[in-house]
Design an enzyme around this catalytic site. Structure first.
Site, PDB file in Angstrom:
ATOM      1  N   HIS A 101       1.107  -1.168   0.141  1.00 29.36           N
ATOM      2  CA  HIS A 101      -0.089   0.251   0.212  1.00 29.36           C
ATOM      3  C   HIS A 101       0.589   1.815   0.266  1.00 29.36           C
ATOM      4  CE1 HIS A 101       1.545  -0.515   4.424  1.00 29.36           C
ATOM      5  NE2 HIS A 101       0.962   0.667   4.687  1.00 29.36           N
ATOM      6  N   ASP A 103       0.397   5.382   2.009  1.00 25.40           N
ATOM      7  CA  ASP A 103      -0.034   5.075   3.008  1.00 25.40           C
ATOM      8  C   ASP A 103      -1.198   6.517   2.631  1.00 25.40           C
ATOM      9  OD1 ASP A 103       1.132   4.111   4.707  1.00 25.40           O
ATOM     10  OD2 ASP A 103       2.874   5.597   4.967  1.00 25.40           O
ATOM     11  N   HIS A 257       4.763   0.101  -0.073  1.00 23.27           N
ATOM     12  CA  HIS A 257       5.729  -0.371   0.986  1.00 23.27           C
ATOM     13  C   HIS A 257       4.525  -1.983   1.935  1.00 23.27           C
ATOM     14  CE1 HIS A 257       3.613   2.519   3.430  1.00 23.27           C
ATOM     15  NE2 HIS A 257       3.688   1.872   4.268  1.00 23.27           N
ATOM     16  N   ARG A 272       5.923   6.057  14.302  1.00 17.78           N
ATOM     17  CA  ARG A 272       5.510   7.294  13.204  1.00 17.78           C
ATOM     18  C   ARG A 272       5.277   7.961  13.085  1.00 17.78           C
ATOM     19  NH1 ARG A 272       1.582   4.770   8.546  1.00 17.78           N
ATOM     20  NH2 ARG A 272       0.163   6.623   8.365  1.00 17.78           N
TER      21      ARG A 272
HETATM   22  C1  SIN Z   1       2.780   1.254   7.923  1.00 18.97           C
HETATM   23  O1  SIN Z   1       3.458   2.513   7.808  1.00 18.97           O
HETATM   24  O2  SIN Z   1       2.044   0.677   7.322  1.00 18.97           O
HETATM   25  C2  SIN Z   1       3.893  -0.138   9.087  1.00 18.97           C
HETATM   26  C3  SIN Z   1       5.382  -0.352   8.966  1.00 18.97           C
HETATM   27  C4  SIN Z   1       6.075  -1.025   9.398  1.00 18.97           C
HETATM   28  O3  SIN Z   1       5.399  -1.627  10.334  1.00 18.97           O
HETATM   29  O4  SIN Z   1       7.052  -1.986   8.728  1.00 18.97           O
END
Ligand code: SIN
Length: 281
Positions: A101, A103, A257, A272
Site C-alpha cells: 500500500h 499511505d 510498502h 511513525r
Molecule cells: C506501515 O506504515 O504501513 C507500517 C510499516 C511497518 O511497520 O514496517
C-alpha cells in the site's frame, strides 16, 4: 556537519539506500537536510541506523521536510498527536500494513512520506518491503501506459473501517472506533506525476483503491489486480532488516510498502510520523 559526511549505500537496483553518518538527534544544517531530501527523491526510501531519538527529536527531524499530519484512522502516542504507534505485541495476531500500500490515499492530499523509527524489534522477522512505482510504471507495455494516462481512480478507507472490530481485537495499535465518521474518499490520477522530480508513477494500491472512475469495482478489479501483481515484482523492490534505532523514511508519492507479519509471539514497537503532501496530479 557538511554534506560530504554522508555515505550512501544503495540497497537494490530498484530503490532504497542506507545513509551512514548523520545523527538525527542533532539540529542538522539546511544543506544536510537538502542532501537527505535529494537522496529520498533519488532512492524512494532511505534508511538510517543506530539512532537514539526522543519523541521531540523525532518530531524535530520530521518537521524539516514539511508540516506533519495527524492520522485520521489510528490512535496516537500519549501526549504526541502527530506520532502514531505501530505496535505488534506478543499476543497480537495482526500487524499494521501487511498488504502492499501507499499511505492514506483515501485523503484528497495523501502524505508526502513517513519517518518510521524502530524502538523494539523481533530477533527474526518483521522486515518491511518497498516497491518503486515509477519503475512499475516505466515497465508497463506502452499501450497499457497510454490507456492508464488520463484515467482516475476512487480511493476509500472502507477496507480499514469494515474490519475495525476484528483487527482491533487482535492488534495493540487500534483503529479509532467512531461509527459516525463518514467514509474517507478521494479521486486520484492512476498515473501520478511527482511534484518534485516530474517522474510518472503508477498510483493504485490494494487496500485503498476502490475502482476506476466511471467503472464498478467488479469491472475494475481484473486490471487493478494485474497492476498490483506487476508493481510488487521483486525486481522493483527492496527489503529492509530492522534493528533497534533504525529509521526508514519513504516517499509515499512514488513507492508502496509492505510490513511482513512473520513474527508471531514476538514484540515489535515503532513510532511513525507522517509528513503532509500535495494533491496528486
Ligand atoms: C506501515 O506504515 O504501513 C507500517 C510499516 C511497518 O511497520 O514496517
Amino acid at each position: 556537519m557538511s554534506s560530504s559526511t554522508i555515505e550512501v549505500r544503495p540497497l537494490t537496483g530498484a530503490l532504497g539506500a542506507e545513509l551512514l553518518g548523520p545523527d538525527l538527534a542533532k539540529d542538522l544544517s539546511p544543506e544536510l537536510i537538502q542532501e537527505i531530501r535529494n537522496n529520498l527523491l533519488q532512492y524512494g526510501v532511505i534508511f538510517f541506523r543506530d539512532q537514539d531519538l526522543t519523541p521531540e527529536q523525532h518530531l524535530n527531524f520530521s518537521k524539516m521536510f514539511g508540516p506533519l499530519v495527524i492520522n485520521p484512522v489510528y490512535g496516537s502516542v500519549d501526549g504526541y498527536p502527530e506520532i502514531m504507534p505501530v505496535i505488534k505485541d506478543v499476543k497480537d495476531t495482526y500487524n499494521i500494513g501487511d498488504t502492499w500500500h501507499s499511505d492514506m490515499t483515501y485523503m484528497p492530499e495523501p502524505p508526502l512520506g513517513s519517518i518510521l523509527y524502530a524502538k523494539e524489534v523481533p530477533k527474526v522477522g518483521g522486515d518491511t518491503l518497498w516497491t518503486n512505482m515509477q519503475m512499475a510504471y516505466e515497465f508497463l507495455p506502452e499501450p497499457l501506459k497510454n490507456s492508464l494516462n488520463g484515467l482516475n481512480a476512487i480511493h476509500s478507507d472502507a477496507f480499514l473501517t469494515a474490519r475495525t472490530e476484528e483487527r482491533n481485537a487482535g492488534r495493540s495499535t487500534k483503529l479509532v472506533v467512531d461509527p459516525n465518521r463518514p467514509e474517507l474518499r478521494a479521486l486520484h490520477p492512476v498515473v501520478r506525476t511527482h511534484d518534485e522530480t516530474g517522474k510518472k508513477a503508477l498510483y493504485v494500491n490494494y487496500p485503498f483503491t476502490y475502482s476506476f472512475e466511471g467503472m464498478s469495482r467488479e469491472e475494475s478489479l481484473p486490471l487493478l489486480n494485474q497492476l498490483y501483481a506487476h508493481s510488487s515484482k521483486p525486481e522493483f523492490s527492496c527489503r529492509f532488516r530492522w534493528q533497534k534505532g533504525s529509521i526508514a523514511f519513504w516517499d509515499n508519492r512514488c513507492t508502496m510498502h509492505y510490513a511482513c507479519n512473520d513474527y508471531q509471539g514476538h514484540r515489535r514497537v515503532m513510532n511513525r510520523i507522517t509528513i503532509a503532501g500535495p494533491k496528486p496530479q
